[in-house]
Design a protein around this motif. Structure first.
Motif, PDB file in Angstrom:
ATOM      1  N   GLU A  95       0.822  -1.209   0.000  1.00 39.24           N
ATOM      2  CA  GLU A  95       0.000   0.000   0.000  1.00 39.24           C
ATOM      3  C   GLU A  95       0.860   1.264   0.000  1.00 39.24           C
ATOM      4  O   GLU A  95       0.506   2.266  -0.638  1.00 39.24           O
ATOM      5  CB  GLU A  95      -0.921  -0.016   1.220  1.00 39.24           C
ATOM      6  CG  GLU A  95      -2.017  -1.078   1.128  1.00 39.24           C
ATOM      7  CD  GLU A  95      -2.880  -1.122   2.370  1.00 39.24           C
ATOM      8  OE1 GLU A  95      -2.416  -0.615   3.430  1.00 39.24           O
ATOM      9  OE2 GLU A  95      -4.011  -1.659   2.303  1.00 39.24           O
TER      10      GLU A  95
ATOM     11  N   GLU B 121      -4.221 -11.193  -0.930  1.00 42.06           N
ATOM     12  CA  GLU B 121      -5.215 -10.638   0.006  1.00 42.06           C
ATOM     13  C   GLU B 121      -6.630 -10.863  -0.505  1.00 42.06           C
ATOM     14  O   GLU B 121      -7.536 -11.193   0.249  1.00 42.06           O
ATOM     15  CB  GLU B 121      -4.951  -9.139   0.217  1.00 42.06           C
ATOM     16  CG  GLU B 121      -3.739  -8.834   1.060  1.00 42.06           C
ATOM     17  CD  GLU B 121      -3.897  -9.341   2.491  1.00 42.06           C
ATOM     18  OE1 GLU B 121      -5.008  -9.199   3.064  1.00 42.06           O
ATOM     19  OE2 GLU B 121      -2.920  -9.897   3.028  1.00 42.06           O
TER      20      GLU B 121
ATOM     21  N   VAL C  99     -10.550  -8.057   3.363  1.00 48.16           N
ATOM     22  CA  VAL C  99     -10.867  -6.728   3.877  1.00 48.16           C
ATOM     23  C   VAL C  99     -10.494  -5.691   2.826  1.00 48.16           C
ATOM     24  O   VAL C  99      -9.496  -5.842   2.115  1.00 48.16           O
ATOM     25  CB  VAL C  99     -10.108  -6.466   5.194  1.00 48.16           C
ATOM     26  CG1 VAL C  99     -10.475  -5.089   5.765  1.00 48.16           C
ATOM     27  CG2 VAL C  99     -10.424  -7.560   6.213  1.00 48.16           C
ATOM     28  N   ASP C 100     -11.286  -4.634   2.713  1.00 49.79           N
ATOM     29  CA  ASP C 100     -11.021  -3.567   1.733  1.00 49.79           C
ATOM     30  C   ASP C 100     -10.922  -4.137   0.322  1.00 49.79           C
ATOM     31  O   ASP C 100      -9.959  -3.872  -0.405  1.00 49.79           O
ATOM     32  CB  ASP C 100      -9.744  -2.807   2.083  1.00 49.79           C
ATOM     33  CG  ASP C 100      -9.876  -2.033   3.385  1.00 49.79           C
ATOM     34  OD1 ASP C 100     -11.019  -1.674   3.736  1.00 49.79           O
ATOM     35  OD2 ASP C 100      -8.845  -1.792   4.038  1.00 49.79           O
ATOM     36  N   THR C 101     -11.906  -4.928  -0.048  1.00 47.87           N
ATOM     37  CA  THR C 101     -11.868  -5.582  -1.353  1.00 47.87           C
ATOM     38  C   THR C 101     -11.779  -4.570  -2.486  1.00 47.87           C
ATOM     39  O   THR C 101     -10.958  -4.713  -3.409  1.00 47.87           O
ATOM     40  CB  THR C 101     -13.116  -6.454  -1.530  1.00 47.87           C
ATOM     41  OG1 THR C 101     -13.163  -7.427  -0.470  1.00 47.87           O
ATOM     42  CG2 THR C 101     -13.080  -7.175  -2.870  1.00 47.87           C
ATOM     43  N   ASN C 102     -12.612  -3.553  -2.427  1.00 50.45           N
ATOM     44  CA  ASN C 102     -12.626  -2.572  -3.521  1.00 50.45           C
ATOM     45  C   ASN C 102     -11.291  -1.833  -3.624  1.00 50.45           C
ATOM     46  O   ASN C 102     -10.787  -1.585  -4.727  1.00 50.45           O
ATOM     47  CB  ASN C 102     -13.761  -1.576  -3.309  1.00 50.45           C
ATOM     48  CG  ASN C 102     -15.130  -2.221  -3.441  1.00 50.45           C
ATOM     49  OD1 ASN C 102     -15.286  -3.224  -4.137  1.00 50.45           O
ATOM     50  ND2 ASN C 102     -16.134  -1.664  -2.764  1.00 50.45           N
ATOM     51  N   LYS C 103     -10.730  -1.483  -2.490  1.00 50.33           N
ATOM     52  CA  LYS C 103      -9.456  -0.758  -2.489  1.00 50.33           C
ATOM     53  C   LYS C 103      -8.339  -1.615  -3.072  1.00 50.33           C
ATOM     54  O   LYS C 103      -7.545  -1.166  -3.906  1.00 50.33           O
ATOM     55  CB  LYS C 103      -9.114  -0.328  -1.059  1.00 50.33           C
ATOM     56  CG  LYS C 103      -7.797   0.433  -0.963  1.00 50.33           C
ATOM     57  CD  LYS C 103      -7.514   0.810   0.493  1.00 50.33           C
ATOM     58  CE  LYS C 103      -6.167   1.513   0.611  1.00 50.33           C
ATOM     59  NZ  LYS C 103      -5.861   1.872   2.037  1.00 50.33           N
ATOM     60  N   HIS C 104      -8.274  -2.884  -2.629  1.00 48.63           N
ATOM     61  CA  HIS C 104      -7.226  -3.773  -3.136  1.00 48.63           C
ATOM     62  C   HIS C 104      -7.427  -4.058  -4.620  1.00 48.63           C
ATOM     63  O   HIS C 104      -6.460  -4.148  -5.389  1.00 48.63           O
ATOM     64  CB  HIS C 104      -7.216  -5.084  -2.342  1.00 48.63           C
ATOM     65  CG  HIS C 104      -6.883  -4.895  -0.897  1.00 48.63           C
ATOM     66  ND1 HIS C 104      -6.232  -3.785  -0.430  1.00 48.63           N
ATOM     67  CD2 HIS C 104      -7.113  -5.694   0.194  1.00 48.63           C
ATOM     68  CE1 HIS C 104      -6.054  -3.887   0.885  1.00 48.63           C
ATOM     69  NE2 HIS C 104      -6.590  -5.039   1.281  1.00 48.63           N
TER      70      HIS C 104
ATOM     71  N   SER D 231      -6.224  -1.093  -6.548  1.00 41.70           N
ATOM     72  CA  SER D 231      -4.755  -1.058  -6.565  1.00 41.70           C
ATOM     73  C   SER D 231      -4.195  -2.080  -7.545  1.00 41.70           C
ATOM     74  O   SER D 231      -3.243  -1.797  -8.289  1.00 41.70           O
ATOM     75  CB  SER D 231      -4.210  -1.321  -5.161  1.00 41.70           C
ATOM     76  OG  SER D 231      -4.609  -0.315  -4.257  1.00 41.70           O
TER      77      SER D 231
END
Length: 610
Positions: A500, A535, A542-547, A550
């Protein structure tokens, strides 16, 4: 007296009238021609001796005609360069707006074809561009097949050691400018001032850089220049050819020079980028062996007396240049081992060469502070005094230690279940070095102050990639040896945090960073992308959309670098395999790689293998 004798013989009078004695001729004094003792020698008391025959002066017989013939040939070549004929016989003037201003003409008709008969790297369009990029040769190399007659002038140019024309001076100047603006900051191993000054020396001067180094520099410059991109491979093959020529000449000592080391190091960087990985691996091995032959690995340490292959450095700047060449080879050795998983060649325990000085010191040739050893550089006090190149070399050393830590089982490792085992101690030490590096870096190298410097950005990305490698190794060991006390959750979080952080850096840097980044950036991006794939494959990510965002961004960056760094295609292919592997039991429906990209990747990989 000579003037009264043989008055009817004009030739005799002419000969003696203009003949001076040897003593006056040597001292360039006026001589009245009296024999046996001229007036000047009589006055000065010198011995007066004579020669009755005149020495021949002026050019040898036929020399003037030879010069006239050569001049006519040169005029003919210049006339041909003013106009280039088309297939229909039409002609047009060559202007400065042409992409590349020059014409390559084979001085012996078939010399290049005889040197590399199977080398045809260009299509018709690129070949026409190649025919325009090269101009007059400084000289071709001596070759028994060079014909005589009208090419006698070409034969006289053979002594310099070239087998084809060099680029025009305009092209050389532009390529040098591109190199020092775009390539040099990522590989600062050559003294710009000395190199450019030596390039202005006559072609026959021993101080002039070897042509293999020039071609290596032009190759890298052409690879990032739209005007010269089509002749990149041309320069690359010529650089490799002249390294081999110097190596097989005599007993091979011709290649044991710092300039040849620089040429091989630059070619290894180009080969890595272009997916010529077997060549790059062998080139780095060749460079390492040359480093050892020239004792570049122990420039600042006392050791056993060994045969010196290089003369002593003339000044501090030359010594610093040798240090930089060694550490550049060291960095290549470590990152190629990281990418391939194969053992590195340089043993860190043999190194007694201090880390490079700052760029300002290298340019001015004056050291303002003592250079650091690698051991000191890994301490907080040493980290505070690191410059950009030294920090890059230190992080490469951490990468090397991580690989050894993972792949080489030491005798004192003990059981992994022991909290004080040697493996755990090495892991904790390397993790501490990485954390302390980020904490104690000098202000000018902190991420907030270095976002405009592509090399500094690359340094921070390398640090995050090293963190991922270290903790991935811990996770691998922990899974292979359950109950060993390793905290898998902590290592997983450290990997995710590093990925990140890398994404945060990439989102704020200037867009031109992607065009100036070094050859190892794609691999670092792949490591981060792999963390996000892992992940997202967890049962309850966790934070599927963010990962996912990315991961998509990283894959877009990798695709954008395929043209400039072709080995990126293999990383994309491997990333698709990772997605398939981790998604077998936990499907990731929203991660899709276009079929066209995979097909193109497979085709390029096949071509690379061929």
């Amino acid at each position: 007296m000579p003037h009264s004798e043989s008055s009817g013989n004009s030739k005799t009078n002419y000969r003696f009238k203009h003949l001076a004695c040897n003593s006056c001729r040597k001292r360039k004094l006026r001589c009245n021609g009296n024999r046996p003792l001229c007036k000047t020698c009589e006055t000065t008391g010198r011995q007066c001796d004579w020669e009755d025959t005149l020495r021949k002066t002026g050019p040898r017989r036929g020399y003037v005609k030879s010069l006239e013939a050569r001049l006519a040939e040169v005029e003919s070549l210049l006339e041909n360069q003013k106009f280039t004929g088309s297939d229909q016989g039409e002609s047009r003037p060559v202007t400065d707006d042409d992409e590349l201003v020059a014409i390559e003409h084979d001085l012996n008709g078939t010399l290049w074809d005889s040197c590399m008969p199977d080398y045809q790297p260009f299509g018709e369009a690129a070949k026409s561009l190649t025919d325009d990029v090269m101009q007059h040769s400084t000289s071709p190399e001596q070759d028994a097949d060079i014909p005589s007659g009208k090419n006698a002038a070409s034969w006289e140019l053979c002594a310099v050691g070239l087998q084809e024309p060099l680029p025009s001076q305009e092209a050389i100047g532009e390529l040098h400018q591109v190199f020092f603006e775009k390539i040099y900051p990522g590989a600062p191993i050559i003294n710009k001032g000395r190199y450019l000054a030596a390039m202005s020396l006559p072609a026959t001067s021993r101080l002039r850089p070897p042509v293999c180094l020039s071609y290596a520099i032009w190759c890298l410059a052409a690879s990032v220049s739209p005007n010269y991109n089509a002749v990149t491979e041309h320069f690359y093959h010529r650089a490799r050819k002249y390294i081999d020529v110097d190596e097989i000449a005599g007993r091979g000592h011709g290649v044991v020079t710092l300039a040849h080391m620089q040429a091989i190091a630059y070619l290894a960087a180009y080969e890595t980028r272009m997916l010529y990985f077997p060549r790059a691996w062998l080139s780095v091995g060749r460079a390492v062996r040359l480093c050892h032959m020239m004792n570049l690995h122990r420039l600042d340490g006392a050791g056993f007396d060994v045969k010196e292959m290089l003369p002593s450095a003339m000044d501090w700047a030359e010594l610093e240049e040798r240090r930089r060449v060694f550490w550049a080879v060291f960095v290549h050795d470590r990152y190629q081992s990281l990418a391939s998983g194969w053992p590195s060649v340089i043993d860190e325990r043999d190194i007694a060469t201090n880390l490079p000085a700052s760029e300002q010191e290298f340019v001015t040739g004056k050291a303002t502070r003592p250079s650091l050893s690698l051991q000191v550089a890994m301490t907080p006090d040493g980290i505070k005094n690191l410059n950009l190149f030294a920090a890059t070399a230190m992080i490469a050393a951490v990468v090397g230690r991580t690989l050894t830590h993972l792949h080489r089982k030491e005798i004192d490792d003990g059981s992994l279940e022991e909290p004080d085992s040697a493996f755990r101690k090495r892991h904790d030490y390397l993790d501490t070095v990485l954390l302390k590096t980020l904490e104690y870096l000098p202000p000018q190298l902190q991420i907030g102050s270095s976002l405009l410097n592509p090399s500094a950005v690359q340094l921070h990305i390398n640090i995050q990639a090293s963190t991922i490698c270290l903790h991935q190794a811990a996770i691998s060991k922990a899974k292979s040896s359950p109950g060993n006390g390793f905290d898998l959750v902590e290592s997983s979080m450290r990997c995710l945090g590093a990925a990140e952080t890398m994404m945060t850096i990439l989102r704020v840097v200037d867009a031109t960073f992607m065009t100036k980044a070094g050859p190892w950036l794609p691999f670092c991006l792949y490591l981060a992308a792999r963390v996000f794939v892992q992940e997202l494959s967890e049962p309850h990510p966790v934070d599927t959309n963010k990962h996912s965002e990315s991961l998509d961004l990283l894959m877009g960056m990798l695709r954008s670098m395929k043209a400039r760094i072709p080995y990126t295609v293999t990383l994309l292919l491997q990333l698709e395999r990772d997605i398939s592997f981790f998604g077998t039991s936990n499907p990731i429906g929203h991660i899709v790689v276009p079929v066209d990209d995979i097909t193109e990747t497979l085709e390029q990989e096949k071509m690379a293998q061929v």
